[in-house]
Structures are given as C-alpha cells and as structure tokens.
Design a protein around this motif. Structure first.
Motif, mmCIF file in Angstrom:
data_model
loop_
_atom_site.group_PDB
_atom_site.id
_atom_site.type_symbol
_atom_site.label_atom_id
_atom_site.label_comp_id
_atom_site.label_asym_id
_atom_site.label_seq_id
_atom_site.Cartn_x
_atom_site.Cartn_y
_atom_site.Cartn_z
ATOM 1 N N VAL A 127 0.840 -1.197 0.000
ATOM 2 C CA VAL A 127 0.000 0.000 0.000
ATOM 3 C C VAL A 127 0.874 1.246 0.000
ATOM 4 C CG1 VAL A 127 -1.759 1.299 1.257
ATOM 5 C CG2 VAL A 127 -1.840 -1.188 1.232
ATOM 6 N N MET A 128 0.635 2.130 -0.974
ATOM 7 C CA MET A 128 1.353 3.401 -1.033
ATOM 8 C C MET A 128 0.462 4.498 -0.465
ATOM 9 S SD MET A 128 4.184 4.935 -1.905
ATOM 10 C CE MET A 128 5.049 4.121 -3.243
ATOM 11 N N VAL A 129 1.065 5.343 0.372
ATOM 12 C CA VAL A 129 0.306 6.387 1.063
ATOM 13 C C VAL A 129 0.988 7.733 0.871
ATOM 14 C CG1 VAL A 129 -0.639 7.103 3.283
ATOM 15 C CG2 VAL A 129 -0.339 4.682 2.808
ATOM 16 N N TRP A 130 0.199 8.777 0.659
ATOM 17 C CA TRP A 130 0.715 10.150 0.637
ATOM 18 C C TRP A 130 0.207 10.863 1.882
ATOM 19 C CZ3 TRP A 130 -1.425 14.936 1.116
ATOM 20 C CH2 TRP A 130 -0.609 16.045 0.821
ATOM 21 N N GLY A 131 1.089 11.645 2.491
ATOM 22 C CA GLY A 131 0.698 12.387 3.671
ATOM 23 C C GLY A 131 1.477 13.678 3.801
ATOM 24 N N CYS A 132 1.030 14.541 4.682
ATOM 25 C CA CYS A 132 1.746 15.779 4.959
ATOM 26 C C CYS A 132 1.628 16.099 6.442
ATOM 27 C CB CYS A 132 1.223 16.934 4.105
ATOM 28 S SG CYS A 132 -0.502 17.380 4.428
ATOM 29 N N MET A 133 2.504 16.964 6.913
ATOM 30 C CA MET A 133 2.508 17.352 8.321
ATOM 31 C C MET A 133 3.221 18.679 8.484
ATOM 32 S SD MET A 133 5.787 15.503 10.044
ATOM 33 C CE MET A 133 5.961 16.963 11.087
ATOM 34 N N SER A 134 2.928 19.335 9.566
ATOM 35 C CA SER A 134 3.633 20.556 9.956
ATOM 36 C C SER A 134 3.828 20.494 11.463
ATOM 37 C CB SER A 134 2.821 21.796 9.578
ATOM 38 O OG SER A 134 1.687 21.924 10.426
ATOM 39 N N ALA A 135 4.380 21.530 12.025
ATOM 40 C CA ALA A 135 4.563 21.567 13.476
ATOM 41 C C ALA A 135 3.227 21.576 14.205
ATOM 42 C CB ALA A 135 5.382 22.800 13.865
ATOM 43 N N ARG A 136 2.144 21.824 13.480
ATOM 44 C CA ARG A 136 0.826 21.907 14.089
ATOM 45 C C ARG A 136 0.079 20.572 14.080
ATOM 46 N NH1 ARG A 136 -1.103 28.018 12.219
ATOM 47 N NH2 ARG A 136 0.983 28.957 12.426
ATOM 48 N N GLY A 137 0.659 19.561 13.443
ATOM 49 C CA GLY A 137 0.026 18.250 13.441
ATOM 50 C C GLY A 137 0.059 17.596 12.075
ATOM 51 N N VAL A 138 -0.540 16.428 11.989
ATOM 52 C CA VAL A 138 -0.577 15.694 10.719
ATOM 53 C C VAL A 138 -1.699 16.229 9.853
ATOM 54 C CG1 VAL A 138 0.401 13.610 11.720
ATOM 55 C CG2 VAL A 138 -2.079 13.893 11.673
ATOM 56 N N GLY A 139 -1.535 16.026 8.530
ATOM 57 C CA GLY A 139 -2.561 16.438 7.589
ATOM 58 C C GLY A 139 -3.440 15.276 7.191
ATOM 59 N N LYS A 140 -4.204 15.480 6.136
ATOM 60 C CA LYS A 140 -5.089 14.433 5.649
ATOM 61 C C LYS A 140 -4.278 13.387 4.892
ATOM 62 C CE LYS A 140 -9.063 17.522 5.390
ATOM 63 N NZ LYS A 140 -9.657 16.941 6.601
ATOM 64 N N LEU A 141 -4.654 12.127 5.092
ATOM 65 C CA LEU A 141 -3.921 11.001 4.531
ATOM 66 C C LEU A 141 -4.602 10.513 3.259
ATOM 67 C CD1 LEU A 141 -1.405 9.425 5.567
ATOM 68 C CD2 LEU A 141 -2.991 7.742 6.493
ATOM 69 N N CYS A 142 -3.792 10.158 2.258
ATOM 70 C CA CYS A 142 -4.323 9.685 0.979
ATOM 71 C C CYS A 142 -3.739 8.319 0.633
ATOM 72 C CB CYS A 142 -4.014 10.681 -0.138
ATOM 73 S SG CYS A 142 -4.500 10.119 -1.786
ATOM 74 N N PHE A 143 -4.593 7.319 0.440
ATOM 75 C CA PHE A 143 -4.158 6.010 -0.020
ATOM 76 C C PHE A 143 -4.176 6.022 -1.553
ATOM 77 C CE2 PHE A 143 -5.678 5.088 4.246
ATOM 78 C CZ PHE A 143 -4.657 4.289 4.735
ATOM 79 N N LEU A 144 -3.039 5.782 -2.144
ATOM 80 C CA LEU A 144 -2.905 5.880 -3.595
ATOM 81 C C LEU A 144 -3.362 4.585 -4.255
ATOM 82 C CD1 LEU A 144 0.595 7.587 -3.620
ATOM 83 C CD2 LEU A 144 -1.656 8.651 -3.594
#
Length: 335
Positions: free
Chosen positions: A187-204
């Motif tokens: 399973v390949m996953v795209w994600g993002c984050m900043s110092a404020r927390g994790v972002g929305k997760l995308c399963f490719l």
C-alpha cells in the motif's frame, strides 16, 4: 533426556592435552568421538579448580591487528567468512568463536546496517550548499513549513537482511550502511505534516503521474493547510519525484498561490515526515495485519493518533539536521 554421564579421568586428561596443543573444542570432540558440550564442560570444570585459567591465547597482537584490517575491508561478511579469511592470511586454525571474541575485543559488533540512499558527488555538493543556505533559519521559520512525502507500507515487514560489522560511532559510515532498494508491492500512502500536526492522509490507488499528484494536492493538501494555517503564510515541501518536478505541476503551484521550498535530491534525512512514517510503522508492526483493508485501517488509526507535540518536536530538529549535513560535507547523516 537423561543426565549426561561424567567423562572418565582419562578422557578429561586427553581433552586437556589436546587443548594445550591448540586444538579447538570442535576438533577435540571429533577426535575423541564425544560432544562439544562435553568438551566444554570438562575444560570449564578444570578451570574452576585453578586460580588462573586464562590459558594461552592462540592469537597474537599482530594476528588481531590483521583481523581488524580484514573486518574493516569486509564489513558485510559473516563470522565464518571472516574466520576463513583470517586463517588464510595468518596460517592459523582459529575457530569461529575465537574470531567472534576477538572482534568484540576490537570493538566490533554485528548489527543490522543503516539504510541510506546512494549519493553521488554532485548531489552531496548540492545538499551541502542547500544546508548552508538555510542554516540561519530558526525553529520558528521551520514551523511554517508543511512537509510531504509518499511511503509504502507492507503487510509482511520481511527479513532485516544481512548484518554488518562496525565499531562505536561507525553506524553511518559509507562502508557500513546498506543501500536502499524498491519496496515490495503493498500500500502506497501520501501524507503531509507541519509543526501543528498531521494532515489528511491519501491512499494511492494507481501510479502517481503529474495529473494524479495535482489532484492529491487539491483534495488533501489544500484542506489541510486551510485548517492548520488559515490566512497565515506557509511553505510547502516536496521531494524531486518526477510527478512533483513536472512542468504542469510547477505551473499549478503559482495558480494556487502556493510557495514551494527548494529541495535537494536524495535527502530523506532532511525530511522530518520520514521519521513520522517510521513512528507509524512501529505502531502497526505488532498488530500484524493480514489483509490490505486491515493494513489501511491500522495505518489510518496510527496516523490520526500522532500528536501535534510529536510533529512539533520533529520540526524543531531541522536546525540540527542542517548542521549534521554541513558536518558530513553533504553526505548522509544519522537522521
């Protein structure tokens, strides 16, 4: 199994005599037709009756120095292979256990090698230049950055692979690290984050080309930054994957008024989200999912459980990461 019978006095005497001649426990056992454990017990019993039973070391300081050179030149050889090389060069007939003890005495330990991307000279120069250019950024500057990346999660985490002989402080030496290869299908996953927390997760679900990537950013990145930053300024980080570096993608960012951080190639040690992926993988490893649906659910649950404090701590490590790259002159670092 019943209790092993004691060896006769005569056999014990033969064992001691053969040992004094320099034979290994294995060879003594073969010659006398007894088990190696019996030989070991007889020798230990004899030692317990003596105040000093260190015996005569079969290897000299010169031999040990030769072993050190062999180990440094053959980092990924097994103990048995190193033993064969050592015996061949010295003309001795030491056992595998002797080789292992000498390696420990020399400071070597068998460990799973660190995995780092291959970096050529040009890439190291660019990494060093980039690190110097951003060395004045403070932790507060990095808190405005949204880090992103893809990662592959496997149902079976598989074997850790060959081990490497190294001494203290050599974990990330060029000759001690294992080069990374493509991950097995899962399973390949795209994600993002900043110092404020994790972002929305995308399963490719398919190969990520420029059009698919832009759709991911539209659907998952933009809602994340709107939620975390509102009207505040931020900078988006991405690596140099083909879909990221495509002309249409480069044109897409100005249309959305998104500032993109310049990024050096082959630099996962500079991207804090890599450490976040590792945290998530550790959390789901013990759950042992058996289907892709279970794997996806475990990933989503572990991702959502990541705290903002964890993300902030990772982002605050960026100044240290830059200094590590500078000290390594652009080479791979411990991060």
């Amino acid at each position: 199994m019943g209790k092993q019978r004691d060896l006769s006095t005569g056999i014990v005497a033969q064992i001691q005599a053969l040992r004094q001649q320099g034979l290994t426990q294995t060879k003594i056992a073969e010659q006398l037709g007894i088990s190696q454990s019996s030989v070991c017990k007889a020798l230990k019993k004899n030692c317990s009756k003596r105040t000093n039973c260190s015996g005569v070391r079969k290897t000299s300081a010169r031999d040990n120095k030769q072993l050190r050179k062999i180990a440094v030149s053959n980092r990924f050889k097994s103990t048995s292979e190193l033993t064969d090389l050592w015996n061949k060069q010295t003309g001795d007939d030491v056992s595998r256990s002797t080789t292992y003890r000498r390696l420990r005495e020399l400071g070597f330990k068998s460990r799973v090698p660190a995995v780092k991307p291959m970096l050529n000279k040009k890439q190291m120069e660019k990494r060093l230049k980039w690190a110097k250019e951003h060395s004045e950024w403070t932790a507060e500057d990095w808190q405005k950055v949204v880090f992103s990346d893809e990662s592959r999660f496997c149902i079976s985490f598989g074997d850790q692979g060959p081990r490497v002989w190294r001494r203290g402080g050599e974990t990330y030496n060029h000759e001690c690290v294992k080069r990374s290869v493509k991950f097995p299908q899962s399973v390949m996953v795209w994600g993002c984050m900043s110092a404020r927390g994790v972002g929305k997760l995308c399963f490719l679900k398919k190969t990520v080309n420029a059009a698919v990537y832009q759709d991911i950013l539209e659907t998952f990145l933009i809602p994340t930054v709107e939620e975390q930053f509102g009207e505040e300024d931020f900078i988006f980080q991405q690596d140099l994957a083909p879909a990221h570096a495509a002309k249409s993608t480069k044109d897409w960012f100005p249309k959305k008024q998104l500032e993109v951080l310049a990024w050096p190639a082959n630099s996962p040690d500079l991207n804090v989200i890599e450490n976040l992926w590792a945290i998530v993988k550790r959390k789901i490893r013990d759950r042992k999912p058996t289907t892709l649906d279970q794997l996806k659910q475990n990933i989503a649950t572990a991702w959502e459980a990541v705290s903002a404090e964890t993300c902030d701590k990772l982002v605050k490590s960026m100044p240290r990461r830059l200094q590590a790259v500078i000290q390594a002159k652009g080479a791979a670092t411990k991060y």
